[in-house]
Design an enzyme around this catalytic site. Structure first.
Site, PDB file in Angstrom:
ATOM      1  N   SER A   7       0.846  -1.203   0.000  1.00 13.63           N
ATOM      2  CA  SER A   7       0.000   0.000   0.000  1.00 13.63           C
ATOM      3  C   SER A   7       0.871   1.239   0.000  1.00 13.63           C
ATOM      4  CB  SER A   7      -0.918   0.013   1.218  1.00 13.63           C
ATOM      5  OG  SER A   7      -1.527   1.288   1.303  1.00 13.63           O
ATOM      6  N   HIS A  32      -0.606  -1.497  -4.191  1.00 18.71           N
ATOM      7  CA  HIS A  32      -1.993  -1.224  -3.787  1.00 18.71           C
ATOM      8  C   HIS A  32      -2.186   0.283  -3.773  1.00 18.71           C
ATOM      9  CE1 HIS A  32      -5.702  -2.300  -1.526  1.00 18.71           C
ATOM     10  NE2 HIS A  32      -5.453  -1.221  -0.809  1.00 18.71           N
ATOM     11  N   ASP A  34      -4.524   3.231  -3.049  1.00 18.60           N
ATOM     12  CA  ASP A  34      -5.710   3.614  -2.273  1.00 18.60           C
ATOM     13  C   ASP A  34      -6.263   4.953  -2.725  1.00 18.60           C
ATOM     14  OD1 ASP A  34      -6.103   1.544  -0.233  1.00 18.60           O
ATOM     15  OD2 ASP A  34      -4.127   2.141   0.502  1.00 18.60           O
ATOM     16  N   MET A  36      -9.088   7.745  -2.240  1.00 17.63           N
ATOM     17  CA  MET A  36     -10.094   8.243  -1.278  1.00 17.63           C
ATOM     18  C   MET A  36     -10.592   9.599  -1.760  1.00 17.63           C
ATOM     19  SD  MET A  36      -8.233   7.282   2.289  1.00 17.63           S
ATOM     20  CE  MET A  36      -7.285   5.761   2.479  1.00 17.63           C
ATOM     21  N   HIS A  66      -7.695   0.414  -5.095  1.00 14.97           N
ATOM     22  CA  HIS A  66      -8.734   0.223  -4.078  1.00 14.97           C
ATOM     23  C   HIS A  66      -9.523   1.526  -4.013  1.00 14.97           C
ATOM     24  CE1 HIS A  66      -9.598  -0.405   0.531  1.00 14.97           C
ATOM     25  NE2 HIS A  66     -10.691  -0.483  -0.204  1.00 14.97           N
ATOM     26  N   MET A  68     -11.974   3.781  -2.625  1.00 13.34           N
ATOM     27  CA  MET A  68     -12.817   4.149  -1.473  1.00 13.34           C
ATOM     28  C   MET A  68     -13.505   5.451  -1.854  1.00 13.34           C
ATOM     29  SD  MET A  68     -10.038   3.068   1.394  1.00 13.34           S
ATOM     30  CE  MET A  68      -8.726   3.128   0.169  1.00 13.34           C
ATOM     31  N   MET A 138     -11.766  -5.765   4.868  1.00 19.34           N
ATOM     32  CA  MET A 138     -11.005  -4.709   5.543  1.00 19.34           C
ATOM     33  C   MET A 138     -10.657  -5.135   6.971  1.00 19.34           C
ATOM     34  SD  MET A 138     -10.565  -2.314   3.320  1.00 19.34           S
ATOM     35  CE  MET A 138      -9.709  -1.188   4.443  1.00 19.34           C
ATOM     36  N   PHE A 144      -7.538   5.503   6.510  1.00 15.69           N
ATOM     37  CA  PHE A 144      -6.187   5.894   6.935  1.00 15.69           C
ATOM     38  C   PHE A 144      -5.282   4.670   7.047  1.00 15.69           C
ATOM     39  CE2 PHE A 144      -9.208   8.972   8.447  1.00 15.69           C
ATOM     40  CZ  PHE A 144      -8.632  10.179   8.087  1.00 15.69           C
ATOM     41  N   GLY A 145      -4.013   4.879   6.753  1.00 14.60           N
ATOM     42  CA  GLY A 145      -3.024   3.843   6.994  1.00 14.60           C
ATOM     43  C   GLY A 145      -2.624   3.859   8.464  1.00 14.60           C
ATOM     44  N   GLY A 146      -1.918   2.818   8.871  1.00 16.77           N
ATOM     45  CA  GLY A 146      -1.330   2.799  10.207  1.00 16.77           C
ATOM     46  C   GLY A 146      -2.299   2.563  11.355  1.00 16.77           C
ATOM     47  N   ASP A 176      -6.863  -6.084   4.065  1.00 16.71           N
ATOM     48  CA  ASP A 176      -6.236  -4.761   3.993  1.00 16.71           C
ATOM     49  C   ASP A 176      -6.477  -3.995   5.283  1.00 16.71           C
ATOM     50  OD1 ASP A 176      -5.258  -2.300   3.190  1.00 16.71           O
ATOM     51  OD2 ASP A 176      -6.946  -1.848   1.858  1.00 16.71           O
ATOM     52  N   GLY A 177      -5.369  -3.565   5.889  1.00 17.05           N
ATOM     53  CA  GLY A 177      -5.463  -2.719   7.071  1.00 17.05           C
ATOM     54  C   GLY A 177      -4.933  -3.421   8.305  1.00 17.05           C
ATOM     55  N   GLY A 178      -3.889  -2.853   8.888  1.00 16.09           N
ATOM     56  CA  GLY A 178      -3.355  -3.392  10.134  1.00 16.09           C
ATOM     57  C   GLY A 178      -2.561  -4.679   9.989  1.00 16.09           C
ATOM     58  N   GLY A 198       0.980  -1.646   4.332  1.00 18.26           N
ATOM     59  CA  GLY A 198       1.404  -0.265   4.174  1.00 18.26           C
ATOM     60  C   GLY A 198       2.487   0.083   5.160  1.00 18.26           C
ATOM     61  N   SER A 199       2.067   0.543   6.346  1.00 13.67           N
ATOM     62  CA  SER A 199       3.043   1.034   7.326  1.00 13.67           C
ATOM     63  C   SER A 199       4.058  -0.026   7.741  1.00 13.67           C
ATOM     64  CB  SER A 199       2.313   1.591   8.549  1.00 13.67           C
ATOM     65  OG  SER A 199       1.314   0.708   8.991  1.00 13.67           O
TER      66      SER A 199
HETATM   67  C1  DX5 Z   1      -6.931   1.979   4.548  1.00 17.29           C
HETATM   68  C2  DX5 Z   1      -6.262   1.565   3.266  1.00 17.29           C
HETATM   69  C3  DX5 Z   1      -5.163   0.605   3.471  1.00 17.29           C
HETATM   70  C4  DX5 Z   1      -4.008   1.165   4.269  1.00 17.29           C
HETATM   71  C5  DX5 Z   1      -3.190   0.033   4.786  1.00 17.29           C
HETATM   72  O1  DX5 Z   1      -8.083   2.681   4.259  1.00 17.29           O
HETATM   73  O2  DX5 Z   1      -7.209   0.961   2.407  1.00 17.29           O
HETATM   74  O3  DX5 Z   1      -4.696   0.110   2.224  1.00 17.29           O
HETATM   75  O4  DX5 Z   1      -3.201   2.007   3.532  1.00 17.29           O
HETATM   76  O5  DX5 Z   1      -2.200   0.578   5.597  1.00 17.29           O
HETATM   77  P1  DX5 Z   1      -1.633  -0.222   6.863  1.00 17.29           P
HETATM   78  O6  DX5 Z   1      -1.002  -1.468   6.338  1.00 17.29           O
HETATM   79  O7  DX5 Z   1      -0.678   0.739   7.446  1.00 17.29           O
HETATM   80  O8  DX5 Z   1      -2.813  -0.511   7.741  1.00 17.29           O
HETATM   81 ZN    ZN Z   2      -6.524  -0.225   0.682  1.00 16.05          ZN
END
Ligand code: DX5
Ligand code: ZN
Length: 217
Positions: A7, A32, A34, A36, A66, A68, A138, A144-146, A176-178, A198-199
């Site tokens: 991501s 990936h 994202d 938004m 992705h 959103m 999800m 948001f990431g992280g 996806d996420g965390g 991502g993070s």
């Molecule tokens: C959240 C995004 C994810 C996010 C993942 O809305 O869709 O793709 O960037 O980031 P991490 O891996 O840091 O949760």
């Molecule tokens: Zn995503």
């Protein structure tokens, strides 16, 4: 084999092309992207021109967009024209037009992914499992990431995997996420085969080691 989709929301945008190369060199299978819109989620990221530039600069890379966004039907053809090979939209954004969105993605030449937010029952995917190339569960509230991985995610993944197996369907099951070294094994054990990172990837001292560990699960 588990696939890793990096991501780029966690990248340093001042050097985005280099950041993409860094995670691809580390072994990420896809990137990936994202998107938004400030409506479907309370955040705004990047759109079509940035993707087009990245795809031109990295013609071998596989981009998984992705979306959103509130109106995926309106923008899907442009993201595909820009170079996205996979388009994932949210069922919550188009409750009355899920099938139409999947068909549009396919007609426009990409693979179709359907995603659900943490509050949406996993059964919402059932009517579309035979048409979807990818389902995205999800692990956090999108936006948001992280963020911290929601503990109910693995059982949701397992329910989707079970529904697919019962019908002999084999979409990619993405989470996806965390996702990190602790949560990735839980998702894989539940039946996921594609993890967005991502993070945990961009922030790692040794991203190649992170990818290796996840892919060996
Ligand atoms: C959240 C995004 C994810 C996010 C993942 O809305 O869709 O793709 O960037 O980031 P991490 O891996 O840091 O949760
Ligand atoms: Zn995503």
């Amino acid at each position: 084999m588990i696939q890793v989709s990096a991501s780029i929301l966690s990248a340093d945008f001042a050097t985005l092309g280099q950041e993409c190369i860094r995670v691809l060199d580390a072994g990420a299978d896809m990137l990936h992207y994202d998107v938004m819109d400030g409506h479907f989620v309370p955040n705004i990221t990047y759109g079509i021109p940035v993707l087009a530039s990245l795809c031109r600069a990295l013609p071998q890379a596989c981009f998984d967009a992705h979306l959103m966004i509130r109106d995926p039907i309106r923008y899907t053809p442009q993201f595909i024209k820009a170079g996205a090979e996979w388009i994932t939209f949210h069922l919550e954004a188009v409750p009355d037009a899920v099938e139409q969105t999947i068909d549009l993605i396919h007609q426009s030449g990409a693979k179709a992914g359907g995603s659900i937010c943490p509050a949406t029952p996993v059964e919402a995917l059932d009517p579309y499992l035979d048409k979807l190339d990818l389902v995205l569960i999800m692990g956090v509230e999108p936006g948001f990431g992280g963020q911290k991985f929601l503990p109910q995610t693995p059982e949701r993944v397992a329910a989707v995997a079970k529904a697919c197996a019962a019908r002999n369907l084999h979409p990619v099951i993405q989470v996806d996420g965390g996702i990190n070294a602790q949560t990735a094994p839980l998702c894989v054990a539940a039946g996921a085969n594609n993890l967005v990172m991502g993070s945990a990837l961009f922030g790692a001292n040794d991203p190649a080691e992170v990818v290796r560990a996840v892919k060996s699960l």
